[in-house]
Design a protein around this motif. Structure first.
Motif, mmCIF file in Angstrom:
data_model
loop_
_atom_site.group_PDB
_atom_site.id
_atom_site.type_symbol
_atom_site.label_atom_id
_atom_site.label_comp_id
_atom_site.label_asym_id
_atom_site.label_seq_id
_atom_site.Cartn_x
_atom_site.Cartn_y
_atom_site.Cartn_z
ATOM 1 N N UNK A 1 18.084 228.862 36.255
ATOM 2 C CA UNK A 1 18.898 229.596 37.225
ATOM 3 C C UNK A 1 19.515 228.652 38.251
ATOM 4 N N UNK A 2 20.839 228.642 38.317
ATOM 5 C CA UNK A 2 21.594 227.851 39.284
ATOM 6 C C UNK A 2 21.139 226.395 39.328
ATOM 7 N N UNK A 3 20.927 225.838 38.125
ATOM 8 C CA UNK A 3 20.637 224.408 38.005
ATOM 9 C C UNK A 3 21.937 223.606 37.873
ATOM 10 N N UNK A 4 23.058 224.306 37.687
ATOM 11 C CA UNK A 4 24.370 223.666 37.563
ATOM 12 C C UNK A 4 25.287 224.184 38.674
ATOM 13 N N UNK A 5 26.259 223.349 39.047
ATOM 14 C CA UNK A 5 27.164 223.736 40.123
ATOM 15 C C UNK A 5 28.498 223.008 39.954
ATOM 16 N N UNK A 6 29.577 223.628 40.415
ATOM 17 C CA UNK A 6 30.888 222.992 40.463
ATOM 18 C C UNK A 6 31.162 222.541 41.895
ATOM 19 N N UNK A 7 31.775 221.354 42.019
ATOM 20 C CA UNK A 7 32.107 220.815 43.338
ATOM 21 C C UNK A 7 33.542 220.309 43.345
ATOM 22 N N UNK A 8 34.120 220.267 44.520
ATOM 23 C CA UNK A 8 35.430 219.665 44.696
ATOM 24 C C UNK A 8 35.326 218.177 44.358
ATOM 25 N N UNK A 9 36.224 217.689 43.503
ATOM 26 C CA UNK A 9 36.131 216.314 43.030
ATOM 27 C C UNK A 9 36.274 215.300 44.156
ATOM 28 N N UNK A 10 37.043 215.623 45.166
ATOM 29 C CA UNK A 10 37.302 214.675 46.250
ATOM 30 C C UNK A 10 36.209 214.665 47.302
ATOM 31 N N UNK A 11 35.688 215.845 47.632
ATOM 32 C CA UNK A 11 34.754 215.954 48.765
ATOM 33 C C UNK A 11 33.304 216.160 48.360
ATOM 34 N N UNK A 12 33.053 216.638 47.133
ATOM 35 C CA UNK A 12 31.700 216.982 46.715
ATOM 36 C C UNK A 12 31.213 218.305 47.257
ATOM 37 N N UNK A 13 32.082 219.031 47.966
ATOM 38 C CA UNK A 13 31.720 220.327 48.537
ATOM 39 C C UNK A 13 31.595 221.364 47.428
ATOM 40 N N UNK A 14 30.564 222.212 47.511
ATOM 41 C CA UNK A 14 30.324 223.198 46.454
ATOM 42 C C UNK A 14 31.430 224.249 46.401
ATOM 43 N N UNK A 15 31.697 224.743 45.200
ATOM 44 C CA UNK A 15 32.736 225.741 44.964
ATOM 45 C C UNK A 15 32.083 227.069 44.587
ATOM 46 N N UNK A 16 32.625 228.178 45.131
ATOM 47 C CA UNK A 16 32.085 229.500 44.817
ATOM 48 C C UNK A 16 33.201 230.530 44.747
ATOM 49 N N UNK A 17 32.811 231.739 44.358
ATOM 50 C CA UNK A 17 33.749 232.863 44.305
ATOM 51 C C UNK A 17 34.304 233.227 45.684
ATOM 52 N N UNK A 18 33.658 232.806 46.744
ATOM 53 C CA UNK A 18 34.153 233.158 48.066
ATOM 54 C C UNK A 18 35.619 232.742 48.217
ATOM 55 N N UNK A 19 35.944 231.541 47.733
ATOM 56 C CA UNK A 19 37.321 231.052 47.800
ATOM 57 C C UNK A 19 38.024 231.135 46.461
ATOM 58 N N UNK A 20 37.242 231.200 45.371
ATOM 59 C CA UNK A 20 37.794 231.174 44.014
ATOM 60 C C UNK A 20 37.231 232.347 43.220
ATOM 61 N N UNK A 21 37.742 233.560 43.436
ATOM 62 C CA UNK A 21 37.177 234.746 42.782
ATOM 63 C C UNK A 21 37.164 234.664 41.258
ATOM 64 N N UNK A 22 38.087 233.907 40.660
ATOM 65 C CA UNK A 22 38.134 233.859 39.196
ATOM 66 C C UNK A 22 36.945 233.102 38.598
#
Length: 269
Positions: A33-54
């Motif tokens: 569970x949630x062992x993987x994550x997507x991050x912004x390539x430049x900043x390393x900041x985590x990405x979620x549906x909050x900003x990217x609903x798709x």
């Protein structure tokens, strides 16, 4: 009688869930569970549906080796193996206030998820040895979490969702709230008063209510936001405490074990 009525796993943070009949639990919660994550390539900041609903439309299947299979309309599928945990694979990432170094899944995975996200992104993995501690003031020195926002497990009572749906006047999908454990047979919001429960041979500690955000307004089936901002609009009228809208309980397990849908739930405290 209280019973475990549903189990969900989210292999890649903020993407589609897996519906499970049974699940193994390890030191970080539900295995995979949630062992993987997507991050912004430049900043390393985590990405979620909050900003990217798709992101809600990205299918992710976990396998017993810890790897995953990604799939999305127009992109086909991609198998991603667990990356080696060594110096040349590490990437600095940020999850809320936590900054950490975790293995990057490589360029092929990055190209695939970037095409899906629509901007340069990287995919990273959480080995058990690099897990985060729980927020200050909660849990013990042994309690850790992977890429979930703050706690390993989220529990919601089916009665609480039924109460909310009745107030709104239309059914609300449980997956808007992304629980791991759903308990049926209890009064609405009975889980607010629980401190310890037992399911099968596993004991779990109920730590704090879960503060809800704009993510709950996204339809998990379509990725579209509700124009009337439900369920937040209604939750705000009766579930707001000190500025936070609470729905569900953050939970941590004591030890490892296995749970199955249909198991009896016992409130110990």
């Amino acid at each position: 009688m209280l019973q475990l009525s549903a189990l969900y796993r989210y292999p890649l943070k903020s993407c589609k869930p897996e519906v499970l009949d049974s699940a193994r639990f390890d030191a970080l919660g539900l295995a995979g569970d949630r062992r993987w994550m997507l991050v912004d390539a430049a900043t390393g900041r985590f990405l979620t549906q909050r900003a990217l609903p798709h992101m809600s439309q990205l299918s992710v299947l976990w396998n017993a080796t810890g790897g995953v299979t990604l799939a999305a309309e127009g992109l086909g599928s991609l198998d991603v193996a667990v990356p080696c945990d060594q110096a040349d694979t590490l990437r600095g990432v940020t999850v809320w206030r936590d900054s950490l170094q975790v293995p990057d899944a490589g360029d092929e995975a990055a190209a695939w998820v970037s095409a899906f996200i629509g901007k340069p992104a990287r995919m990273v993995y959480m080995p058990e040895g690099r897990a985060r501690w729980l927020p200050d003031g909660y849990g013990t020195v042994d309690d850790k979490v992977a890429f979930a926002d703050g706690f390993p497990l989220l529990l919601i009572g089916q009665g609480s969702l039924d109460d909310l749906s009745a107030r709104i006047g239309r059914p609300q999908e449980m997956l808007r709230f992304r629980p791991n454990l759903v308990i049926s047979g209890a009064e609405p919001f009975a889980e607010d008063s629980w401190k310890r429960i037992r399911i099968g041979t596993m004991e779990l500690r109920v730590l704090k209510g879960c503060s809800r955000c704009i993510l709950t307004t996204i339809d998990p089936a379509t990725g579209l936001r509700s124009q009337d901002r439900e369920p937040l609009t209604t939750l705000r009228t009766y579930r707001q405490v000190e500025g936070e809208i609470l729905f569900g309980q953050n939970v941590v397990g004591d030890g490892e074990g296995r749970l199955e849908v249909g198991m009896a739930v016992e409130v110990l405290e």
